[in-house]
Design a protein around this motif. Structure first.
Motif, PDB file in Angstrom:
ATOM      1  N   ASP A   1      -3.507  35.355  26.972  1.00 38.53           N
ATOM      2  CA  ASP A   1      -3.040  35.487  28.156  1.00 38.53           C
ATOM      3  C   ASP A   1      -3.084  34.019  28.848  1.00 38.53           C
ATOM      4  N   ARG A   2      -3.891  33.272  28.765  1.00 39.63           N
ATOM      5  CA  ARG A   2      -3.966  31.805  29.100  1.00 39.63           C
ATOM      6  C   ARG A   2      -4.034  30.791  28.318  1.00 39.63           C
ATOM      7  N   LEU A   3      -3.201  30.066  28.148  1.00 42.90           N
ATOM      8  CA  LEU A   3      -3.075  28.871  27.183  1.00 42.90           C
ATOM      9  C   LEU A   3      -3.809  27.302  27.848  1.00 42.90           C
ATOM     10  N   ASP A   4      -5.046  27.617  27.720  1.00 46.12           N
ATOM     11  CA  ASP A   4      -5.637  26.098  28.219  1.00 46.12           C
ATOM     12  C   ASP A   4      -5.787  25.235  27.327  1.00 46.12           C
ATOM     13  N   GLU A   5      -6.440  23.973  27.579  1.00 45.94           N
ATOM     14  CA  GLU A   5      -6.560  22.913  26.771  1.00 45.94           C
ATOM     15  C   GLU A   5      -7.316  23.215  25.466  1.00 45.94           C
ATOM     16  N   ASP A   6      -8.197  24.035  25.684  1.00 47.49           N
ATOM     17  CA  ASP A   6      -9.022  24.284  24.597  1.00 47.49           C
ATOM     18  C   ASP A   6      -8.096  25.122  23.520  1.00 47.49           C
ATOM     19  N   THR A   7      -7.400  25.882  23.937  1.00 50.21           N
ATOM     20  CA  THR A   7      -6.284  26.660  22.952  1.00 50.21           C
ATOM     21  C   THR A   7      -5.597  25.813  22.424  1.00 50.21           C
ATOM     22  N   TRP A   8      -5.042  24.748  22.985  1.00 48.89           N
ATOM     23  CA  TRP A   8      -4.169  23.978  22.388  1.00 48.89           C
ATOM     24  C   TRP A   8      -4.939  22.785  21.311  1.00 48.89           C
ATOM     25  N   GLU A   9      -5.991  22.625  21.915  1.00 49.18           N
ATOM     26  CA  GLU A   9      -6.835  21.759  20.821  1.00 49.18           C
ATOM     27  C   GLU A   9      -7.206  22.568  19.438  1.00 49.18           C
ATOM     28  N   SER A  10      -7.416  23.919  19.716  1.00 45.29           N
ATOM     29  CA  SER A  10      -7.342  24.798  18.455  1.00 45.29           C
ATOM     30  C   SER A  10      -6.125  24.685  17.683  1.00 45.29           C
ATOM     31  N   ILE A  11      -5.140  24.726  18.449  1.00 41.11           N
ATOM     32  CA  ILE A  11      -3.821  24.870  17.440  1.00 41.11           C
ATOM     33  C   ILE A  11      -3.770  23.687  16.857  1.00 41.11           C
ATOM     34  N   GLU A  12      -3.991  22.559  17.373  1.00 42.98           N
ATOM     35  CA  GLU A  12      -3.616  21.164  17.011  1.00 42.98           C
ATOM     36  C   GLU A  12      -4.690  20.929  15.593  1.00 42.98           C
ATOM     37  N   ASP A  13      -5.937  21.369  15.822  1.00 40.68           N
ATOM     38  CA  ASP A  13      -6.905  21.570  14.552  1.00 40.68           C
ATOM     39  C   ASP A  13      -6.105  22.448  13.374  1.00 40.68           C
ATOM     40  N   LEU A  14      -5.824  23.298  13.675  1.00 42.29           N
ATOM     41  CA  LEU A  14      -5.373  24.389  12.710  1.00 42.29           C
ATOM     42  C   LEU A  14      -3.977  23.587  12.100  1.00 42.29           C
ATOM     43  N   LEU A  15      -3.139  23.005  12.851  1.00 42.74           N
ATOM     44  CA  LEU A  15      -2.149  22.124  11.994  1.00 42.74           C
ATOM     45  C   LEU A  15      -2.675  21.105  11.125  1.00 42.74           C
ATOM     46  N   LEU A  16      -3.593  20.482  11.675  1.00 43.59           N
ATOM     47  CA  LEU A  16      -3.815  19.359  10.949  1.00 43.59           C
ATOM     48  C   LEU A  16      -4.796  19.730   9.680  1.00 43.59           C
ATOM     49  N   THR A  17      -5.201  20.764   9.834  1.00 40.75           N
ATOM     50  CA  THR A  17      -6.050  21.354   8.650  1.00 40.75           C
ATOM     51  C   THR A  17      -5.155  21.630   7.420  1.00 40.75           C
ATOM     52  N   ALA A  18      -3.948  22.060   7.980  1.00 43.35           N
ATOM     53  CA  ALA A  18      -2.919  22.580   6.983  1.00 43.35           C
ATOM     54  C   ALA A  18      -1.924  21.258   6.601  1.00 43.35           C
ATOM     55  N   ASP A  19      -2.442  20.275   6.653  1.00 47.75           N
ATOM     56  CA  ASP A  19      -1.762  19.027   6.106  1.00 47.75           C
ATOM     57  C   ASP A  19      -0.688  18.817   6.687  1.00 47.75           C
ATOM     58  N   ILE A  20      -0.345  19.108   7.922  1.00 47.39           N
ATOM     59  CA  ILE A  20       1.208  18.863   8.325  1.00 47.39           C
ATOM     60  C   ILE A  20       1.131  17.363   8.771  1.00 47.39           C
ATOM     61  N   GLY A  21      -0.078  16.783   9.092  1.00 46.99           N
ATOM     62  CA  GLY A  21       0.257  15.207   9.300  1.00 46.99           C
ATOM     63  C   GLY A  21      -0.032  15.075  10.922  1.00 46.99           C
ATOM     64  N   VAL A  22      -0.562  14.061  11.374  1.00 46.92           N
ATOM     65  CA  VAL A  22      -1.075  13.528  12.801  1.00 46.92           C
ATOM     66  C   VAL A  22       0.333  13.740  13.677  1.00 46.92           C
ATOM     67  N   ALA A  23       1.488  12.914  13.129  1.00 52.51           N
ATOM     68  CA  ALA A  23       2.767  12.707  14.026  1.00 52.51           C
ATOM     69  C   ALA A  23       3.355  14.059  14.154  1.00 52.51           C
ATOM     70  N   PRO A  24       3.555  14.754  13.044  1.00 53.54           N
ATOM     71  CA  PRO A  24       4.310  15.974  13.245  1.00 53.54           C
ATOM     72  C   PRO A  24       3.651  17.022  13.828  1.00 53.54           C
ATOM     73  N   THR A  25       2.138  17.072  13.695  1.00 51.66           N
ATOM     74  CA  THR A  25       1.423  18.002  14.541  1.00 51.66           C
ATOM     75  C   THR A  25       1.348  17.798  16.042  1.00 51.66           C
ATOM     76  N   GLN A  26       1.392  16.421  16.461  1.00 56.70           N
ATOM     77  CA  GLN A  26       1.480  16.111  17.795  1.00 56.70           C
ATOM     78  C   GLN A  26       2.874  16.479  18.336  1.00 56.70           C
ATOM     79  N   GLU A  27       4.014  16.232  17.660  1.00 51.62           N
ATOM     80  CA  GLU A  27       5.362  16.698  18.107  1.00 51.62           C
ATOM     81  C   GLU A  27       5.560  18.202  18.233  1.00 51.62           C
ATOM     82  N   LEU A  28       4.854  18.831  17.140  1.00 53.24           N
ATOM     83  CA  LEU A  28       5.079  20.325  17.340  1.00 53.24           C
ATOM     84  C   LEU A  28       4.294  20.875  18.467  1.00 53.24           C
ATOM     85  N   VAL A  29       3.112  20.630  18.759  1.00 51.60           N
ATOM     86  CA  VAL A  29       2.227  20.984  19.749  1.00 51.60           C
ATOM     87  C   VAL A  29       2.896  20.526  21.155  1.00 51.60           C
ATOM     88  N   GLU A  30       3.497  19.420  21.348  1.00 50.90           N
ATOM     89  CA  GLU A  30       4.265  19.227  22.355  1.00 50.90           C
ATOM     90  C   GLU A  30       5.437  20.012  22.749  1.00 50.90           C
TER      91      GLU A  30
END
Length: 381
Positions: free
Chosen positions: A108-137
């Motif tokens: 219900d609420r997408l706070d900063e902690d939630t977005w950080e968790s999403i970013e961590d998941l994407l990095l763990t999946a080897d998507i890469g730093v730049a693509p991860t930042q682009e997707l999260v944005e």
């Protein structure tokens, strides 16, 4: 008296002479018996013998002809359409990433902690730093700013992942030549990534499309690789050109392409060595192979084979090979439930070339054309 005695003696002599003559005649008759009377021939009760066939002429040197062994039964490779169906099935194990992302995005609420968790998941999946930042944005913009107007979080995530994988990249294999020449596919990669197996599997794809193929076993430093490629060729009736163990790889590649030209083949696929112990030696060797090949026909495709389970190590390999030859496509092997699928995005961004094929398992037909939409659907489960 005297006359009577003389007559008696004369008569006795005559008797003796007569008896002796009779004895001689009797003895002669016993020594020469009469021949037996001729007998009528007996009738045989055995069937007449069948006439014998004339003997076949002997071959040269007196050798008899030997029957040739029956030709081996060739396998019929699986068509491309069914491979795409299996692509979706085999990649189903990638769904853990998608499910975890959807669970976070559906809060219900997408706070900063939630977005950080999403970013961590994407990095763990080897998507890469730049693509991860682009997707999260982009997700933040659509879900946090647009809110309900953005629509279903799952559809939003799907749209953005598809855009990240870039469905607009040209993923067609360049396996056809021009002016009657065969297409020439050069396959490179480190030993252990599944390079030789990939060459055999690509040959099966082309055979299923009724194309004629010649394989070049130019990884001459590994006898096992040459034998393995020969086995792949035998299964589908594809000719494999090989040379002596430890021989010049460029020579084998040259002979393979020459055979493809002479036989009017559609495609020649050349397997190469993949030793990274000496980068300069590798560069020289692969550069020579490509130059020698192009004396016969242009190289139409250079495929780099990467093991999807190696993550960042795969990217290091990709950089090395991109410095050696002009890589035009990526083949990701072992992209099943155990691999981190995000490597697709990262390697495309790193090299600027598309992933064209993905290996899904150990089966002979577990190689399929990469499809961005099918891949994302598998990620989302």
């Amino acid at each position: 008296m005297g006359i009577e005695l003389i007559l008696i003696i004369a008569a006795a002599v005559l008797v003796v002479i007569g008896a002796t003559a009779g004895l001689l005649v009797s003895t002669r008759n016993r020594r020469q018996p009469r021949p037996p009377a001729p007998r009528a021939p007996e009738r045989s009760t055995l069937p007449p013998e069948a006439p014998q066939a004339p003997a076949e002429p002997a071959g040269q040197g007196g050798a008899t002809a030997v029957a040739e062994p029956p030709a081996p039964t060739l396998e019929r490779p699986e068509p491309t359409a069914s491979r795409l169906v299996r692509l979706r099935q085999r990649l189903a194990g990638q769904g853990n990433l998608g499910r975890s992302l959807l669970a976070l995005l559906s809060r219900d609420r997408l706070d900063e902690d939630t977005w950080e968790s999403i970013e961590d998941l994407l990095l763990t999946a080897d998507i890469g730093v730049a693509p991860t930042q682009e997707l999260v944005e982009r997700l933040r913009t659509r879900l946090r700013v647009e809110g309900a107007a953005a629509g279903d979080p799952k559809q939003v995530l799907r749209d953005e992942l598809v855009a990240l994988v870039d469905p607009g990249m040209d993923r067609r294999l360049q396996v056809s030549g021009t002016d009657g020449q065969p297409g020439v596919v050069l396959v490179v990669g480190v030993n252990g990534a599944g390079k030789t197996t990939t060459v055999g599997k690509i040959a099966r794809i082309l055979v299923s499309e009724d194309r004629t193929v010649v394989l070049g076993a130019a990884d001459t430093f590994r006898a096992a690789a040459v034998d393995q490629l020969a086995t792949w060729g035998e299964r589908v009736g594809v000719e494999v050109i090989r040379g002596p163990e430890g021989g010049d790889p460029a020579s084998v590649a040259f002979d393979a392409v020459k055979q493809g030209v002479d036989a009017s083949a559609d495609t020649v696929i050349v397997d190469t060595a993949g030793r990274l112990q000496n980068k300069q030696g590798l560069m020289d060797e692969l550069g020579k192979v490509k130059r020698v090949i192009e004396k016969q026909a242009p190289v139409t495709e250079v495929l780099l084979v990467l093991d999807a389970t190696t993550g960042q190590n795969g990217l290091i390999q990709a950089r090395v090979f991109s410095d050696v030859v002009d890589v035009t496509g990526i083949v990701l092997t072992k992209l099943d439930g155990s691999a981190k699928g995000g490597i697709v995005v990262q390697v495309q961004r790193e090299l600027g070339v598309p992933v064209k094929l993905v290996g899904l398992g150990e089966g002979p037909d577990d190689l399929a054309p990469f499809d961005a939409h099918a891949f994302v659907d598998a990620l989302l489960g």
